[in-house]
Design a protein around this motif. Structure first.
Motif, PDB file in Angstrom:
ATOM      1  N   LEU A   1       5.814 -29.588 -38.280  1.00  0.00           N
ATOM      2  CA  LEU A   1       5.287 -28.249 -38.552  1.00  0.00           C
ATOM      3  C   LEU A   1       6.299 -27.400 -39.312  1.00  0.00           C
ATOM      4  N   LEU A   2       7.561 -27.484 -38.938  1.00  0.00           N
ATOM      5  CA  LEU A   2       8.596 -26.723 -39.640  1.00  0.00           C
ATOM      6  C   LEU A   2       8.779 -27.197 -41.080  1.00  0.00           C
ATOM      7  N   LEU A   3       8.704 -28.499 -41.280  1.00  0.00           N
ATOM      8  CA  LEU A   3       8.912 -29.037 -42.626  1.00  0.00           C
ATOM      9  C   LEU A   3       7.698 -28.862 -43.529  1.00  0.00           C
ATOM     10  N   SER A   4       6.524 -28.605 -42.954  1.00  0.00           N
ATOM     11  CA  SER A   4       5.340 -28.409 -43.786  1.00  0.00           C
ATOM     12  C   SER A   4       5.074 -26.940 -44.092  1.00  0.00           C
ATOM     13  N   SER A   5       5.826 -26.025 -43.529  1.00  0.00           N
ATOM     14  CA  SER A   5       5.589 -24.599 -43.787  1.00  0.00           C
ATOM     15  C   SER A   5       5.772 -24.200 -45.254  1.00  0.00           C
ATOM     16  N   PRO A   6       6.683 -24.796 -46.013  1.00  0.00           N
ATOM     17  CA  PRO A   6       6.737 -24.432 -47.434  1.00  0.00           C
ATOM     18  C   PRO A   6       5.455 -24.772 -48.202  1.00  0.00           C
ATOM     19  N   LEU A   7       4.753 -25.803 -47.783  1.00  0.00           N
ATOM     20  CA  LEU A   7       3.494 -26.147 -48.449  1.00  0.00           C
ATOM     21  C   LEU A   7       2.446 -25.060 -48.268  1.00  0.00           C
ATOM     22  N   VAL A   8       2.397 -24.477 -47.092  1.00  0.00           N
ATOM     23  CA  VAL A   8       1.441 -23.409 -46.817  1.00  0.00           C
ATOM     24  C   VAL A   8       1.863 -22.120 -47.517  1.00  0.00           C
ATOM     25  N   PHE A   9       3.149 -21.866 -47.542  1.00  0.00           N
ATOM     26  CA  PHE A   9       3.667 -20.605 -48.076  1.00  0.00           C
ATOM     27  C   PHE A   9       3.652 -20.559 -49.602  1.00  0.00           C
ATOM     28  N   LEU A  10       3.775 -21.701 -50.260  1.00  0.00           N
ATOM     29  CA  LEU A  10       3.966 -21.724 -51.702  1.00  0.00           C
ATOM     30  C   LEU A  10       2.796 -21.117 -52.470  1.00  0.00           C
ATOM     31  N   SER A  11       1.576 -21.412 -52.080  1.00  0.00           N
ATOM     32  CA  SER A  11       0.425 -20.880 -52.821  1.00  0.00           C
ATOM     33  C   SER A  11       0.353 -19.358 -52.711  1.00  0.00           C
ATOM     34  N   ALA A  12       0.588 -18.819 -51.526  1.00  0.00           N
ATOM     35  CA  ALA A  12       0.585 -17.364 -51.366  1.00  0.00           C
ATOM     36  C   ALA A  12       1.752 -16.727 -52.107  1.00  0.00           C
ATOM     37  N   ALA A  13       2.905 -17.378 -52.095  1.00  0.00           N
ATOM     38  CA  ALA A  13       4.071 -16.845 -52.811  1.00  0.00           C
ATOM     39  C   ALA A  13       3.819 -16.808 -54.317  1.00  0.00           C
ATOM     40  N   ARG A  14       3.166 -17.809 -54.836  1.00  0.00           N
ATOM     41  CA  ARG A  14       2.874 -17.814 -56.275  1.00  0.00           C
ATOM     42  C   ARG A  14       1.906 -16.703 -56.652  1.00  0.00           C
ATOM     43  N   ILE A  15       0.964 -16.397 -55.787  1.00  0.00           N
ATOM     44  CA  ILE A  15       0.031 -15.301 -56.067  1.00  0.00           C
ATOM     45  C   ILE A  15       0.772 -13.975 -56.096  1.00  0.00           C
ATOM     46  N   THR A  16       1.647 -13.734 -55.115  1.00  0.00           N
ATOM     47  CA  THR A  16       2.392 -12.465 -55.123  1.00  0.00           C
ATOM     48  C   THR A  16       3.359 -12.395 -56.294  1.00  0.00           C
ATOM     49  N   GLU A  17       3.936 -13.525 -56.692  1.00  0.00           N
ATOM     50  CA  GLU A  17       4.807 -13.529 -57.872  1.00  0.00           C
ATOM     51  C   GLU A  17       4.027 -13.182 -59.133  1.00  0.00           C
TER      52      GLU A  17
END
Length: 104
Positions: A3-19
């Protein structure tokens, strides 16, 4: 650990939208690298603070989300799609309408 190692996969799409909202379309590769990294770090820190201080309200938030989203998912959407796509007889249309009213 998974779960800890897969959190960047979940976060990346939202981070790209805010960027995209903040920086717009970046044509020159690497020009905003450190700004994007700072934004991602700030977002993770903000979400951590929200998780720490909002833990006691999580149960209420989850109940509210379930109340708002479960009725449409369980009753309204399937009946509406069936009504629009394949309900042919009057009985089928009335039954779909009945389930839609239950969901509302």
């Amino acid at each position: 650990v998974a779960l800890l190692l897969s959190s960047p996969l979940v976060f990346l799409s939202a981070a790209r939208i805010t960027e995209l909202w903040i920086f717009g379309v970046i044509t020159e590769k690497g020009s905003k690298k450190w700004s994007k990294n700072a934004l991602r770090t700030a977002e993770v820190c903000l979400f951590g603070v929200i998780a720490i201080y909002g833990a006691e309200f999580f149960e209420k938030f989850l109940a509210f989300t379930g109340a708002v989203c479960c009725a449409p998912i369980a009753f309204i959407y399937p009946s509406y799609f069936h009504l629009r796509l394949c309900a042919e007889g009057l009985c089928a249309k009335l039954l779909d309408g009945f389930f839609i009213l239950i969901g509302l």
